[in-house]
Each structure stands twice: as C-alpha cells, then as structure tokens.
Design a protein around this motif. Structure first.
Motif, PDB file in Angstrom:
ATOM      1  N   LYS A 134      -7.335  -9.718   7.015  1.00 27.95           N
ATOM      2  CA  LYS A 134      -7.215  -8.298   6.666  1.00 27.95           C
ATOM      3  C   LYS A 134      -5.994  -7.791   7.410  1.00 27.95           C
ATOM      4  O   LYS A 134      -5.900  -7.934   8.623  1.00 27.95           O
ATOM      5  CB  LYS A 134      -8.482  -7.543   7.108  1.00 27.95           C
ATOM      6  CG  LYS A 134      -8.346  -6.026   7.191  1.00 27.95           C
ATOM      7  CD  LYS A 134      -8.262  -5.379   5.848  1.00 27.95           C
ATOM      8  CE  LYS A 134      -8.499  -3.885   5.907  1.00 27.95           C
ATOM      9  NZ  LYS A 134      -7.326  -3.071   6.159  1.00 27.95           N
ATOM     10  N   MET A 135      -5.034  -7.249   6.674  1.00 28.83           N
ATOM     11  CA  MET A 135      -3.840  -6.757   7.358  1.00 28.83           C
ATOM     12  C   MET A 135      -3.337  -5.460   6.746  1.00 28.83           C
ATOM     13  O   MET A 135      -3.482  -5.206   5.562  1.00 28.83           O
ATOM     14  CB  MET A 135      -2.740  -7.812   7.388  1.00 28.83           C
ATOM     15  CG  MET A 135      -2.100  -8.132   6.087  1.00 28.83           C
ATOM     16  SD  MET A 135      -0.744  -9.297   6.383  1.00 28.83           S
ATOM     17  CE  MET A 135      -0.210  -9.572   4.721  1.00 28.83           C
ATOM     18  N   ASP A 136      -2.785  -4.648   7.616  1.00 26.67           N
ATOM     19  CA  ASP A 136      -2.121  -3.402   7.252  1.00 26.67           C
ATOM     20  C   ASP A 136      -0.966  -3.269   8.231  1.00 26.67           C
ATOM     21  O   ASP A 136      -1.142  -2.811   9.354  1.00 26.67           O
ATOM     22  CB  ASP A 136      -3.097  -2.227   7.359  1.00 26.67           C
ATOM     23  CG  ASP A 136      -2.472  -0.911   6.939  1.00 26.67           C
ATOM     24  OD1 ASP A 136      -1.254  -0.886   6.633  1.00 26.67           O
ATOM     25  OD2 ASP A 136      -3.177   0.101   6.929  1.00 26.67           O
ATOM     26  N   TRP A 141      -5.029  -6.601   1.872  1.00 20.19           N
ATOM     27  CA  TRP A 141      -3.835  -5.998   2.453  1.00 20.19           C
ATOM     28  C   TRP A 141      -3.463  -4.744   1.694  1.00 20.19           C
ATOM     29  O   TRP A 141      -3.901  -4.514   0.577  1.00 20.19           O
ATOM     30  CB  TRP A 141      -2.681  -6.996   2.498  1.00 20.19           C
ATOM     31  CG  TRP A 141      -2.228  -7.522   1.159  1.00 20.19           C
ATOM     32  CD1 TRP A 141      -2.889  -8.403   0.352  1.00 20.19           C
ATOM     33  CD2 TRP A 141      -1.017  -7.200   0.469  1.00 20.19           C
ATOM     34  NE1 TRP A 141      -2.162  -8.655  -0.778  1.00 20.19           N
ATOM     35  CE2 TRP A 141      -1.012  -7.927  -0.737  1.00 20.19           C
ATOM     36  CE3 TRP A 141       0.062  -6.367   0.762  1.00 20.19           C
ATOM     37  CZ2 TRP A 141       0.037  -7.844  -1.650  1.00 20.19           C
ATOM     38  CZ3 TRP A 141       1.111  -6.292  -0.136  1.00 20.19           C
ATOM     39  CH2 TRP A 141       1.092  -7.029  -1.321  1.00 20.19           C
ATOM     40  N   GLU A 142      -2.651  -3.922   2.333  1.00 21.83           N
ATOM     41  CA  GLU A 142      -2.238  -2.661   1.738  1.00 21.83           C
ATOM     42  C   GLU A 142      -0.835  -2.803   1.150  1.00 21.83           C
ATOM     43  O   GLU A 142       0.114  -3.126   1.871  1.00 21.83           O
ATOM     44  CB  GLU A 142      -2.254  -1.566   2.812  1.00 21.83           C
ATOM     45  CG  GLU A 142      -1.987  -0.185   2.270  1.00 21.83           C
ATOM     46  CD  GLU A 142      -2.080   0.845   3.366  1.00 21.83           C
ATOM     47  OE1 GLU A 142      -3.181   1.380   3.575  1.00 21.83           O
ATOM     48  OE2 GLU A 142      -1.055   1.097   4.023  1.00 21.83           O
ATOM     49  N   ASN A 165      -4.949  -0.817  -1.818  1.00 23.16           N
ATOM     50  CA  ASN A 165      -5.464  -2.036  -1.218  1.00 23.16           C
ATOM     51  C   ASN A 165      -5.527  -3.137  -2.264  1.00 23.16           C
ATOM     52  O   ASN A 165      -5.965  -2.918  -3.390  1.00 23.16           O
ATOM     53  CB  ASN A 165      -6.836  -1.808  -0.589  1.00 23.16           C
ATOM     54  CG  ASN A 165      -6.722  -1.028   0.693  1.00 23.16           C
ATOM     55  OD1 ASN A 165      -5.869  -1.302   1.526  1.00 23.16           O
ATOM     56  ND2 ASN A 165      -7.572  -0.045   0.873  1.00 23.16           N
ATOM     57  N   GLU A 220       4.518  -6.675   5.250  1.00 25.68           N
ATOM     58  CA  GLU A 220       3.679  -7.695   4.622  1.00 25.68           C
ATOM     59  C   GLU A 220       4.476  -8.909   4.164  1.00 25.68           C
ATOM     60  O   GLU A 220       4.000 -10.038   4.297  1.00 25.68           O
ATOM     61  CB  GLU A 220       2.894  -7.095   3.446  1.00 25.68           C
ATOM     62  CG  GLU A 220       1.791  -6.149   3.846  1.00 25.68           C
ATOM     63  CD  GLU A 220       2.264  -4.736   4.165  1.00 25.68           C
ATOM     64  OE1 GLU A 220       1.423  -3.931   4.583  1.00 25.68           O
ATOM     65  OE2 GLU A 220       3.472  -4.438   3.993  1.00 25.68           O
TER      66      GLU A 220
END
Length: 159
Positions: free
Chosen positions: A18-20, A46-47, A103, A25
């Motif tokens: 899970k990344m933001d 991810w966003e 997302n 990115e």
C-alpha cells in the motif's frame, strides 16, 4: 531513502503493498522491479494523481502501462461505494482527471508470463492475495492518515 529491491532479500514473499508517495509512484515502482517479479500474485494499492506524477517527471499513462506490461490487472477503487472496477489504462485515465486522484488496485496475474520483462522467474503459482483484506488495510491506513491531517490542522489553529 532506499528501494524495496534493496530492502528485501531476493525471494522474500510479499502479498500486499500500500503506497501513497505523492507523485513518486513511478520511481517507487522502478525500485521494486525484483520484488514484483518475485511475487507474481502481489496486490498493490496506490494513489494515482496525474498532475503529481507529471511534477515528478513521470507520465500517468506510461506508469499505468508499465504495470500492465509487467503483468498487472488494474482496477479503480471507488472510496464512496467500495466498488472495485477493472479498467484499461484509457478507462482509468478517463475516470481520473489530471488535477484529481484516485485509488488504484493492481493485482499481479497468476501466470506471471509478463513478469519475465522484470527479470523474475515467472510462471510460478502462489496463493492469491486477499484483495478484500488489502482494501480493508488500505482504508484503515487512509482513515488514519486523514485523522492525522485533521489533528495536525487543529493543533496549528490559534486559540
């Protein structure tokens, strides 16, 4: 600062990322090539923010296409309804205007054939990641992030 490829030993099993990272990115994905190749059924939440990616020197369409080429199916996550809708690169970009964010759920294809471009073994079967659990983890983390931002703003207001 380090990459996931440097942090995790080769062969480490990872089910969910899970990344933001606010537009970084593309760089983050490039720094986890081996991790992605070693984990063909990995789930990534991810966003996507096209304008933030561009500010960081990347292109949203190119990052999305890189993931597809690397063996990922992409889906949009509707935060309001919890709906997860699979989409093409073009469909995702249509739903996410340049100055907005959305997302994205990337789920590694089990067959792993496309992973060969990343230098991974490919073709190995592993247990599929639990997408529902990944979404719940992502929502929990996002709610906590929002709470922290609200608390921080409250602390900065004069009394």
């Amino acid at each position: 600062c380090t990459t996931l490829d440097d942090f995790f030993q080769s062969g480490t099993r990872i089910n969910i990322i899970k990344m933001d990272v606010q537009g970084a990115e593309g760089a983050a994905f490039r720094g986890m090539r081996r991790v992605l190749a070693d984990n063909p059924s990995i789930v990534i939440i991810w966003e996507l923010s096209p304008s933030q990616l561009r500010s960081a020197g990347d292109d949203a369409a190119a990052v999305l296409q890189w993931l597809v080429d690397a063996g990922f199916d992409l889906s949009l996550i509707d935060d309001a309804s919890d709906a997860v809708t699979r989409g093409t690169v073009e469909e995702i970009l249509q739903q996410c205007p340049d100055d907005s964010y959305m997302n994205i759920l990337g789920r590694g294809r089990e067959d792993g054939r496309e992973r060969e471009m990343l230098g991974g073994r490919g073709g190995e079967q592993e247990e599929p990641g639990d997408v529902r659990s990944a979404l719940e983890i992502g929502k929990y983390q996002e709610r906590n992030d929002i709470r922290r931002r609200v608390d921080k703003r409250s602390d900065q207001r004069p009394e």
